[in-house]
Design an enzyme around this catalytic site. Structure first.
Site, short mmCIF file in Angstrom:
data_model
loop_
_atom_site.label_atom_id
_atom_site.label_comp_id
_atom_site.label_asym_id
_atom_site.label_seq_id
_atom_site.Cartn_x
_atom_site.Cartn_y
_atom_site.Cartn_z
N SER A 148 0.81 -1.24 0.03
CA SER A 148 -0.14 -0.08 -0.08
C SER A 148 0.92 1.29 -0.05
CB SER A 148 -0.98 -0.18 1.25
OG SER A 148 -1.62 1.29 1.31
N TYR A 161 -1.64 0.65 10.45
CA TYR A 161 -1.59 -0.01 8.94
C TYR A 161 -0.46 0.10 8.17
CZ TYR A 161 -3.59 -1.25 4.39
OH TYR A 161 -3.70 -1.53 3.05
#
Length: 256
Positions: A148, A161
């Site tokens: 990501s 995250y």
């Protein structure tokens, strides 16, 4: 003169860990159109069976499912070997599962933060290392892992995250370096915000939001060629380059 009919090459054998994710499903459809043999792994048998049936209609040579709690592998190497045996060997492995979690909850609740880290890094790392050993032992094949852009710089909105994805990025880049002279390839694909079930609670409008089909096209290409880190869509490489090099005095004033 006898005309010689070209014989088709062997079908690709594709293992997808996290087969119910939106990006994984879109990628599987691309493989199906090529006639690949596909094994989808996840926890939701009903959804996996539905996706597998659709892949069969779309041209997959085989589309099968296997049930596993990917976030808590008892023995990733043994399970991976079993998945490969089901396919009769493996050419491409896609690690595509993960959770976004809630940053506010993770900041105050250690258990919530641990869950995000366990799913997105610890368990994913176990599968990646097992895949690296399997591919290296056969001297060929591709490992493609969904990372990501959140891992490129810690930001207040999703730094737990992001930390997990940053760790996964370092791991996959290390595997790619390990593979440099051995034959297989490892690639980390870093999507920007994508319209999938993971982002269902967000306001998903604007030019920066991608459809899973657009990211899937990048994932499929990455399995065959390109560098060890690929952004999806491509323009995120330049956006994150700017964000990474912003001075802290400016960066800290941004609500991102």
């Amino acid at each position: 003169m006898t005309e010689i009919t070209p014989q088709p090459g062997p079908r690709l054998r594709v293992l997808i860990l996290g087969g119910t994710s939106g990006i994984a499903e879109a990628t599987a459809r691309l493989y199906a159109a090529e006639g690949a043999d596909i094994l989808l792994v996840g926890r939701d048998r009903t959804k996996l069976d539905t996706i597998a049936a659709d892949l069969g209609v779309r041209g997959a040579g085989r589309a099968e499912v296997a049930i596993s709690d990917l976030a808590a592998p008892a023995d990733a190497a043994a399970e991976l070997s079993g998945f490969a045996a089901t396919l009769g060997g493996v050419d491409h492995i896609l690690v595509a599962y993960g959770i976004l979690g809630d940053q506010a909850e993770a900041a105050r609740d250690a258990a919530a933060a641990e869950r995000i880290m366990t799913v997105n890094f610890n368990s994913a790392a176990a599968w990646c290392l097992a895949a690296a050993n399997l591919l290296e032992s056969q001297g060929r094949g591709s490992l493609v892992v969904l990372g990501s852009v959140a891992g490129d710089r810690g930001r207040r909105q999703n730094f737990v995250y992001g930390a997990a994805k940053a760790g996964l990025a370092a791991l996959v880049e290390g595997i790619a370096h390990r593979f440099a002279a051995t034959g297989p390839r490892a690639v980390l694909v870093k999507p920007g915000p994508t319209i999938t079930a993971m982002t269902a609670g967000m306001t998903r409008k604007g030019l920066l939001w991608a459809k899973p089909e657009a990211v899937a096209a990048v994932v499929r290409r990455a399995a065959d060629k390109g560098g060890p880190v690929v952004y999806a869509p491509w323009f995120w490489r330049f956006i994150m380059l700017i964000i990474r090099f912003l001075p802290a005095s400016i960066f800290n004033r941004l609500d991102i």
